[in-house]
Design an enzyme around this catalytic site. Structure first.
Site, short mmCIF file in Angstrom:
data_model
loop_
_atom_site.label_atom_id
_atom_site.label_comp_id
_atom_site.label_asym_id
_atom_site.label_seq_id
_atom_site.Cartn_x
_atom_site.Cartn_y
_atom_site.Cartn_z
CG LEU A 155 -8.03 -9.62 -5.51
CD1 LEU A 155 -9.11 -8.57 -5.72
CD2 LEU A 155 -8.17 -10.73 -6.56
N GLY A 156 -5.71 -8.07 -2.03
CA GLY A 156 -5.43 -8.68 -0.73
C GLY A 156 -6.73 -8.82 0.03
CB ILE A 158 -8.85 -4.09 1.95
CG1 ILE A 158 -8.65 -4.04 3.48
CG2 ILE A 158 -9.75 -2.94 1.49
CD1 ILE A 158 -7.89 -2.82 3.99
CB SER A 177 -2.11 -8.68 -6.91
OG SER A 177 -3.06 -8.20 -5.99
NE ARG A 178 3.35 -8.29 -3.36
CZ ARG A 178 3.62 -8.31 -2.08
NH1 ARG A 178 4.77 -7.86 -1.66
NH2 ARG A 178 2.75 -8.76 -1.20
CB ILE A 233 -9.85 3.06 0.57
CG1 ILE A 233 -9.93 1.82 -0.31
CG2 ILE A 233 -11.14 3.86 0.43
CD1 ILE A 233 -9.05 0.71 0.06
NE ARG A 235 -1.25 3.79 5.25
CZ ARG A 235 -2.31 3.20 5.81
NH1 ARG A 235 -3.53 3.45 5.36
NH2 ARG A 235 -2.16 2.37 6.82
CG ASP A 259 -10.38 7.18 3.79
OD1 ASP A 259 -10.90 8.08 4.48
OD2 ASP A 259 -9.91 6.14 4.27
CD GLU A 264 -4.06 10.90 5.46
OE1 GLU A 264 -3.96 10.49 6.63
OE2 GLU A 264 -4.37 10.18 4.51
CG HIS A 282 -6.68 8.00 6.89
ND1 HIS A 282 -5.32 8.00 6.77
CD2 HIS A 282 -7.04 6.67 6.98
CE1 HIS A 282 -4.86 6.75 6.79
NE2 HIS A 282 -5.89 5.93 6.93
P1 NAP Z 1 -3.04 -7.21 2.32
O1 NAP Z 1 -4.03 -8.30 2.54
O2 NAP Z 1 -1.62 -7.43 2.75
O3 NAP Z 1 -3.09 -6.78 0.79
C1 NAP Z 1 -2.12 -5.97 0.22
C2 NAP Z 1 -2.22 -6.09 -1.28
O4 NAP Z 1 -1.25 -5.19 -1.84
C3 NAP Z 1 -1.91 -7.49 -1.82
O5 NAP Z 1 -2.89 -7.83 -2.75
C4 NAP Z 1 -0.57 -7.30 -2.50
O6 NAP Z 1 -0.36 -8.09 -3.65
C5 NAP Z 1 -0.67 -5.86 -2.94
N1 NAP Z 1 0.66 -5.34 -3.23
C6 NAP Z 1 1.75 -5.27 -2.44
N2 NAP Z 1 2.81 -4.80 -3.13
C7 NAP Z 1 2.37 -4.60 -4.39
C8 NAP Z 1 2.99 -4.16 -5.58
N3 NAP Z 1 4.29 -3.83 -5.62
N4 NAP Z 1 2.24 -4.08 -6.71
C9 NAP Z 1 0.93 -4.42 -6.68
N5 NAP Z 1 0.28 -4.84 -5.59
C10 NAP Z 1 1.00 -4.94 -4.46
O7 NAP Z 1 -3.48 -5.89 3.12
P2 NAP Z 1 -4.96 -5.36 3.39
O8 NAP Z 1 -5.39 -5.77 4.76
O9 NAP Z 1 -5.83 -5.70 2.24
O10 NAP Z 1 -4.67 -3.78 3.43
C11 NAP Z 1 -4.21 -3.13 2.25
C12 NAP Z 1 -3.84 -1.68 2.51
O11 NAP Z 1 -5.02 -0.91 2.74
C13 NAP Z 1 -3.01 -1.43 3.78
O12 NAP Z 1 -1.65 -1.69 3.58
C14 NAP Z 1 -3.27 0.04 4.05
O13 NAP Z 1 -2.31 0.84 3.38
C15 NAP Z 1 -4.65 0.27 3.43
N6 NAP Z 1 -5.66 0.54 4.48
C16 NAP Z 1 -6.29 1.75 4.48
C17 NAP Z 1 -7.24 2.04 5.47
C18 NAP Z 1 -7.97 3.35 5.48
O14 NAP Z 1 -8.43 3.76 6.53
N7 NAP Z 1 -8.13 4.00 4.35
C19 NAP Z 1 -7.52 1.09 6.46
C20 NAP Z 1 -6.87 -0.12 6.42
C21 NAP Z 1 -5.93 -0.37 5.43
P3 NAP Z 1 -0.22 -9.71 -3.60
O15 NAP Z 1 -1.62 -10.17 -3.35
O16 NAP Z 1 0.26 -10.10 -4.93
O17 NAP Z 1 0.70 -10.00 -2.46
#
Ligand code: NAP
Length: 316
Positions: A155-156, A158, A177-178, A233, A235, A259, A264, A282
């Site tokens: 729950l970051g 996105i 989430s963590r 969506i 990785r 996605d 890939e 993607h």
């Molecule tokens: P973000 O705000 O940093 O959110 C990351 C989330 O991952 C946080 O909620 C974090 O938990 C959680 N997380 C990290 N380690 C974890 C673990 N060990 N167990 C459970 N949850 C964990 O990043 P964002 O901007 O939302 O982006 C998230 C991801 O989306 C990116 O890292 C990327 O891989 C992916 N993405 C994909 C596309 C696409 O084109 N498909 C585009 C953009 C991004 P906490 O809240 O507890 O810290």
């Protein structure tokens, strides 16, 4: 005066490439044949002070080691999984990414995939185009998204944007989430298995780290079950892909909207014949508006770094 050397690892947004070319001495890594990349880096290492990568090719330890003058890695992505962050920290190399500007697009796609899988949008489109409507009559009934419980892993930025959109569809939101988020009313699950057992749509939106690799494994897919839908969506490596294929083929998982893939652009061909699956290449953040905003962030971060101003979106 020395022209600053910037290494671009793979072709990406044409506007970004043009702007980098205009402002810096741009080195295009992909123009060197694979077998002579090391020589290419060695030849230009004396002038390369910045590296621009993306989700396909970032800055691994070998590339960083080959560039002794590297000062900054600016990635055209929010994900950092293709950057050796420990190495950057050790070398004092700055790192920037492109958060926030892509959040809406990725969240939109997550919901779009959920609707597409449950309402079979690609399949019914084909049904009309190939004349089946006229010859076979009405399409079979599909499944409703509105009101279904949506489970979100991560729950970051996105994840939260997906939650807001799903709420508008009347979906109860639960998440893992963590850490628990004190500022939401969404129900928190400290483990993914319980999350999967308590939702009908499971959406992967966390960052990829060693801890989250295969965070969705066979047990999680079985807990989601034959009526459950998995949306990824995040990785490709978040999901155990061979197990995903088996779960879908054997009908232990209800459907999937994907996605991102492990290798890939290679996608398991067993998925191609399944009508409970929607596959996209993607494209989470691939809109003209967002790619321009991401490119501008990369450019602004480089400009800030080389004029000793604070970085806009620093990671390190
Ligand atoms: P973000 O705000 O940093 O959110 C990351 C989330 O991952 C946080 O909620 C974090 O938990 C959680 N997380 C990290 N380690 C974890 C673990 N060990 N167990 C459970 N949850 C964990 O990043 P964002 O901007 O939302 O982006 C998230 C991801 O989306 C990116 O890292 C990327 O891989 C992916 N993405 C994909 C596309 C696409 O084109 N498909 C585009 C953009 C991004 P906490 O809240 O507890 O810290």
């Amino acid at each position: 005066m020395e022209t600053l050397g910037v290494l671009l690892t793979v072709p990406m947004d044409p506007y970004l490439e043009e702007e980098l070319d205009r402002r810096y001495n741009l080195f295009r890594l992909w123009e060197a044949p694979l077998e002579s990349r090391r020589d290419f880096l060695f030849t230009h290492a004396g002038s390369i002070r910045a590296l621009v990568g993306n989700t396909n090719a970032g800055a691994d330890a070998e590339t960083i080691d080959a560039l002794p003058r590297l000062e900054i890695v600016s990635t055209f992505s929010v994900g950092l999984d293709k950057i050796d962050l420990d190495k950057c920290l050790e070398r004092g190399i700055r790192v920037t990414n492109t958060p926030d500007v892509l959040t809406d697009d990725v969240a939109d796609l997550a919901i779009g995939l959920a609707i597409a899988v449950m309402r079979r949008i690609p399949q019914v489109d084909r049904f009309v185009r190939d004349g089946s409507w006229k010859t076979k009559g009405d399409y079979k009934l599909t499944t409703k998204l509105s009101g279904k419980t949506v489970g979100i892993i991560g729950l970051g930025r996105i994840g939260m944007a997906i939650a807001k959109r799903a709420e508008a569809f009347g979906c109860p939101i639960i998440y893992h989430s963590r850490s628990e988020k004190p500022d939401t009313n969404y129900k928190y699950y400290s483990n993914v298995l319980d999350l999967a057992a308590n939702c009908q749509v499971l959406i992967v939106a966390c960052s990829l780290t060693t801890e989250t690799r295969h965070i969705v494994n066979r047990k999680i897919m079985d807990a989601l079950g034959p009526k459950g839908v998995l949306i990824n969506i995040g990785r490709g490596l978040h999901v155990d892909e061979p197990e995903l294929v088996k779960s879908l083929v054997e009908g232990r998982l209800g459907g999937a909207g994907i996605d991102v893939f492990e290798h890939e652009p290679h996608v398991p061909e067993e998925l191609f014949g399944l009508d409970n699956v929607v596959l996209v290449p993607h494209v989470g953040s691939d809109t003209m508006e967002t790619c321009r905003a991401m490119a501008d962030l990369v450019l602004q971060n480089l400009e800030a770094h080389f004029s000793s101003k604070p970085l806009l979106t620093p990671v390190l």
